[in-house]
Write an enzyme that holds these catalytic residues in place. Structure first.
Site, PDB file in Angstrom:
ATOM      1  N   CYS A  65       4.778  -8.182  17.070  1.00 43.26           N
ATOM      2  CA  CYS A  65       4.382  -6.761  17.127  1.00 43.26           C
ATOM      3  C   CYS A  65       3.360  -6.519  18.238  1.00 43.26           C
ATOM      4  O   CYS A  65       2.402  -7.274  18.374  1.00 43.26           O
ATOM      5  CB  CYS A  65       3.817  -6.333  15.773  1.00 43.26           C
ATOM      6  SG  CYS A  65       3.429  -4.577  15.707  1.00 43.26           S
ATOM      7  N   CYS A  69      -3.567  -5.203  15.123  1.00 39.36           N
ATOM      8  CA  CYS A  69      -4.223  -5.090  13.811  1.00 39.36           C
ATOM      9  C   CYS A  69      -4.854  -6.442  13.435  1.00 39.36           C
ATOM     10  O   CYS A  69      -4.146  -7.455  13.346  1.00 39.36           O
ATOM     11  CB  CYS A  69      -3.219  -4.662  12.748  1.00 39.36           C
ATOM     12  SG  CYS A  69      -2.252  -3.230  13.258  1.00 39.36           S
ATOM     13  N   CYS A  72      -3.339  -8.860  10.671  1.00 37.52           N
ATOM     14  CA  CYS A  72      -1.898  -9.027  10.494  1.00 37.52           C
ATOM     15  C   CYS A  72      -1.324 -10.318  11.086  1.00 37.52           C
ATOM     16  O   CYS A  72      -1.564 -10.653  12.255  1.00 37.52           O
ATOM     17  CB  CYS A  72      -1.169  -7.819  11.084  1.00 37.52           C
ATOM     18  SG  CYS A  72       0.587  -7.829  10.663  1.00 37.52           S
ATOM     19  N   CYS A 109      11.299  -1.461  -0.478  1.00 34.94           N
ATOM     20  CA  CYS A 109      10.473  -1.092   0.674  1.00 34.94           C
ATOM     21  C   CYS A 109      10.777  -2.006   1.847  1.00 34.94           C
ATOM     22  O   CYS A 109      10.579  -3.222   1.750  1.00 34.94           O
ATOM     23  CB  CYS A 109       8.997  -1.237   0.340  1.00 34.94           C
ATOM     24  SG  CYS A 109       8.522  -0.385  -1.148  1.00 34.94           S
ATOM     25  N   CYS A 140      12.045   3.067   0.528  1.00 40.76           N
ATOM     26  CA  CYS A 140      10.796   3.225   1.277  1.00 40.76           C
ATOM     27  C   CYS A 140      10.933   2.432   2.564  1.00 40.76           C
ATOM     28  O   CYS A 140      11.545   1.362   2.573  1.00 40.76           O
ATOM     29  CB  CYS A 140       9.627   2.715   0.450  1.00 40.76           C
ATOM     30  SG  CYS A 140       8.039   2.849   1.313  1.00 40.76           S
ATOM     31  N   CYS A 200       3.529   7.387   1.351  1.00 43.60           N
ATOM     32  CA  CYS A 200       2.884   6.227   0.751  1.00 43.60           C
ATOM     33  C   CYS A 200       1.795   5.820   1.733  1.00 43.60           C
ATOM     34  O   CYS A 200       2.104   5.391   2.848  1.00 43.60           O
ATOM     35  CB  CYS A 200       3.905   5.102   0.559  1.00 43.60           C
ATOM     36  SG  CYS A 200       3.156   3.537   0.038  1.00 43.60           S
ATOM     37  N   ARG A 272      -0.962   1.667  -6.293  1.00 44.03           N
ATOM     38  CA  ARG A 272      -0.329   0.342  -6.349  1.00 44.03           C
ATOM     39  C   ARG A 272      -1.320  -0.782  -6.067  1.00 44.03           C
ATOM     40  O   ARG A 272      -1.979  -0.784  -5.019  1.00 44.03           O
ATOM     41  CB  ARG A 272       0.842   0.277  -5.347  1.00 44.03           C
ATOM     42  CG  ARG A 272       1.551  -1.095  -5.374  1.00 44.03           C
ATOM     43  CD  ARG A 272       2.886  -1.090  -4.642  1.00 44.03           C
ATOM     44  NE  ARG A 272       3.686   0.040  -5.067  1.00 44.03           N
ATOM     45  CZ  ARG A 272       3.903   1.114  -4.346  1.00 44.03           C
ATOM     46  NH1 ARG A 272       3.436   1.191  -3.122  1.00 44.03           N
ATOM     47  NH2 ARG A 272       4.605   2.112  -4.828  1.00 44.03           N
TER      48      ARG A 272
HETATM   49  N1  SAM Z   1       4.151  -2.081  11.374  1.00 41.87           N
HETATM   50  C1  SAM Z   1       4.054  -1.116  10.362  1.00 41.87           C
HETATM   51  C2  SAM Z   1       2.686  -0.521  10.245  1.00 41.87           C
HETATM   52  O1  SAM Z   1       1.723  -1.238  10.455  1.00 41.87           O
HETATM   53  O2  SAM Z   1       2.590   0.636   9.890  1.00 41.87           O
HETATM   54  C3  SAM Z   1       4.513  -1.589   9.020  1.00 41.87           C
HETATM   55  C4  SAM Z   1       4.210  -2.978   8.493  1.00 41.87           C
HETATM   56  S1  SAM Z   1       2.517  -3.351   8.111  1.00 41.87           S
HETATM   57  C5  SAM Z   1       2.583  -5.079   7.860  1.00 41.87           C
HETATM   58  C6  SAM Z   1       2.202  -2.588   6.542  1.00 41.87           C
HETATM   59  C7  SAM Z   1       0.806  -2.667   5.961  1.00 41.87           C
HETATM   60  O3  SAM Z   1       0.595  -3.945   5.363  1.00 41.87           O
HETATM   61  C8  SAM Z   1      -0.380  -2.517   6.888  1.00 41.87           C
HETATM   62  O4  SAM Z   1      -0.651  -1.183   7.154  1.00 41.87           O
HETATM   63  C9  SAM Z   1      -1.507  -3.147   6.082  1.00 41.87           C
HETATM   64  O5  SAM Z   1      -2.172  -2.163   5.320  1.00 41.87           O
HETATM   65  C10 SAM Z   1      -0.787  -4.129   5.170  1.00 41.87           C
HETATM   66  N2  SAM Z   1      -1.133  -5.522   5.528  1.00 41.87           N
HETATM   67  C11 SAM Z   1      -0.699  -6.199   6.614  1.00 41.87           C
HETATM   68  N3  SAM Z   1      -1.222  -7.447   6.652  1.00 41.87           N
HETATM   69  C12 SAM Z   1      -2.021  -7.557   5.574  1.00 41.87           C
HETATM   70  C13 SAM Z   1      -2.854  -8.610   5.075  1.00 41.87           C
HETATM   71  N4  SAM Z   1      -2.981  -9.771   5.711  1.00 41.87           N
HETATM   72  N5  SAM Z   1      -3.521  -8.409   3.925  1.00 41.87           N
HETATM   73  C14 SAM Z   1      -3.392  -7.218   3.270  1.00 41.87           C
HETATM   74  N6  SAM Z   1      -2.640  -6.195   3.710  1.00 41.87           N
HETATM   75  C15 SAM Z   1      -1.958  -6.343   4.840  1.00 41.87           C
HETATM   76 FE1  SF4 Z   2       2.263  -4.536  13.733  1.00 42.27          FE
HETATM   77 FE2  SF4 Z   2       1.171  -5.807  11.694  1.00 42.27          FE
HETATM   78 FE3  SF4 Z   2      -0.120  -3.789  12.804  1.00 42.27          FE
HETATM   79 FE4  SF4 Z   2       2.126  -3.305  11.377  1.00 42.27          FE
HETATM   80  S1  SF4 Z   2       0.192  -4.102  10.611  1.00 42.27           S
HETATM   81  S2  SF4 Z   2       1.562  -2.436  13.366  1.00 42.27           S
HETATM   82  S3  SF4 Z   2       3.290  -5.167  11.847  1.00 42.27           S
HETATM   83  S4  SF4 Z   2       0.376  -5.750  13.809  1.00 42.27           S
END
Ligand code: SAM
Ligand code: SF4
Ligand code: DTB
Length: 332
Positions: A65, A69, A72, A109, A140, A200, A272
């Site tokens: 990606c 973030c 992530c 989802c 979702c 959501c 949730r």
């Molecule tokens: N890329 C898209 C986005 O970020 O909107 C969708 C996938 S992203 C992995 C979905 C959500 O998962 C993120 O917004 C975050 O809140 C949650 N998330 C991701 N990694 C996480 C982690 N290590 N621990 C807890 N929540 C996490």
């Molecule tokens: Fe990409 Fe992870 Fe951020 Fe979603 S949360 S935008 S998958 S880096």
């Protein structure tokens, strides 16, 4: 809502959009028992307190990606050792959804590690929504930022919910993500809302934020023109190789307070208890359910990380006398 000294709720809790930071903070800071009682009474007035709805996740496009973030596993900016994959085949997604339905999930989802979907991927995405919907499940998707054109296509395909988290407070957001802004997040949420797809949106606790950030995040969500119909509260799963690999160690009672405040401020929404349950005791999860969580993610994997499997959850539900919720009792 009025609360008599007997603790009985007089009428239904009001759905409000004018929460001030100060009143939200003073609820969050109540003695724990007072906060939990208030949250539980709201919960009981709106939902069956002994029923939990289960959603199942599937990563339809993993890793690589472009966003950064800090939490992530899927960001190309961090060295997490995760193998990136292409967009999944439609048939495989539908087959996985069938298995999830069989295991008792009512919502499916599908998540993609994208900043935003590309036009060339939209036909497959639409086919996934249509196929899962045809199984009788709620659908979702979480695909990153959307334009009004994307939301119209997804709505027409029959998408029920779109997940797009604000993650934390506006103040703390800049320390976690630099490749997009808090305002970008709100803009996509506005497009989703305008299209009639249910929202959501929630966030993550344990990212080195302060109490005020957890409260501000919930004030932002509760003061949106409509409450998100679904509010995921995640506990950070610390991922090796990410900037937040050392975070996630937070007092479990602070996590429970966050759930309780979400329940009080957004009484009709699904709250949730999301990522991070493998690191939580049964007792913490039980307190979350008492405080107003009425939904979980089921299955052994979230998107890329572990989740308690069916057997463990069945044992927990058995100990707590909790049953699987089918359809919602009330629409928000
Ligand atoms: N890329 C898209 C986005 O970020 O909107 C969708 C996938 S992203 C992995 C979905 C959500 O998962 C993120 O917004 C975050 O809140 C949650 N998330 C991701 N990694 C996480 C982690 N290590 N621990 C807890 N929540 C996490
Ligand atoms: Fe990409 Fe992870 Fe951020 Fe979603 S949360 S935008 S998958 S880096
Ligand atoms: C949400 O708030 N939590 C889910 C879902 N929305 C997409 C994702 C949790 C991801 C946890 C880390 C992982 O599995 O990679």
């Amino acid at each position: 809502m009025n609360m008599h000294s007997t603790g009985v709720i007089d009428g239904e809790p009001k759905v409000r959009h004018d929460w001030t930071q100060k009143e939200a903070q003073s609820l969050y800071d109540l003695p724990f028992n007072d906060l939990l009682l208030r949250a539980h009474l709201v919960h009981r007035a709106m939902f069956d307190p002994n029923a939990i709805q289960r959603s199942q996740l599937l990563s339809i496009k993993t890793g690589g990606c472009p966003e950064d973030c800090g939490y992530c596993s899927q960001s190309a900016h961090h060295k997490t050792g995760l193998k990136a994959s292409k967009l999944a085949e439609v048939e495989r997604v539908i087959a996985e959804a069938k298995k999830a339905r069989h295991a008792g999930a009512t919502r499916y989802c599908m998540g993609a590690a994208w900043r935003s979907p590309k036009e060339r991927d939209m036909d497959a995405i639409v086919a996934m929504v249509e196929g899962v919907k045809a199984l009788g499940m709620e659908t979702c998707m979480t695909l990153g930022m959307l334009t009004p054109h994307d939301t119209t296509r997804l709505k027409n395909a029959g998408l029920d919910y779109y997940n797009h988290n604000i993650d934390t407070s506006e103040r703390h957001y800049k320390k976690i993500i630099t490749t997009r802004t808090f305002a970008d997040r709100l803009e996509t949420l506005a497009h989703v809302r305008a299209s009639g797809i249910k929202v959501c949106s929630g966030g993550i606790v344990g990212m080195g934020e302060e109490k005020v950030d957890r409260v501000d995040m919930l004030v932002t969500l509760a003061n949106l023109p409509e409450h998100p119909q679904s509010v995921p509260v995640n506990l950070l799963i610390p991922v090796k190789g990410t900037p937040l690999e050392k975070e996630g160690k937070i007092d479990p009672l602070e996590f429970v307070r966050t759930i309780a405040l979400a329940r009080i401020m957004m009484p009709a929404s699904d709250v949730r208890l999301s990522a991070g349950r493998t690191a939580m005791s049964a007792e913490t999860q039980a307190l979350c359910f008492f405080a107003g969580a009425n939904s979980i993610f089921a299955g052994e994997t979230l998107l890329t990380k572990d989740n308690p499997g069916e057997d463990e959850d069945a044992a927990l539900f058995g100990r707590l006398g909790i049953k699987n919720a089918g359809a919602r009792l009330r629409a928000p």
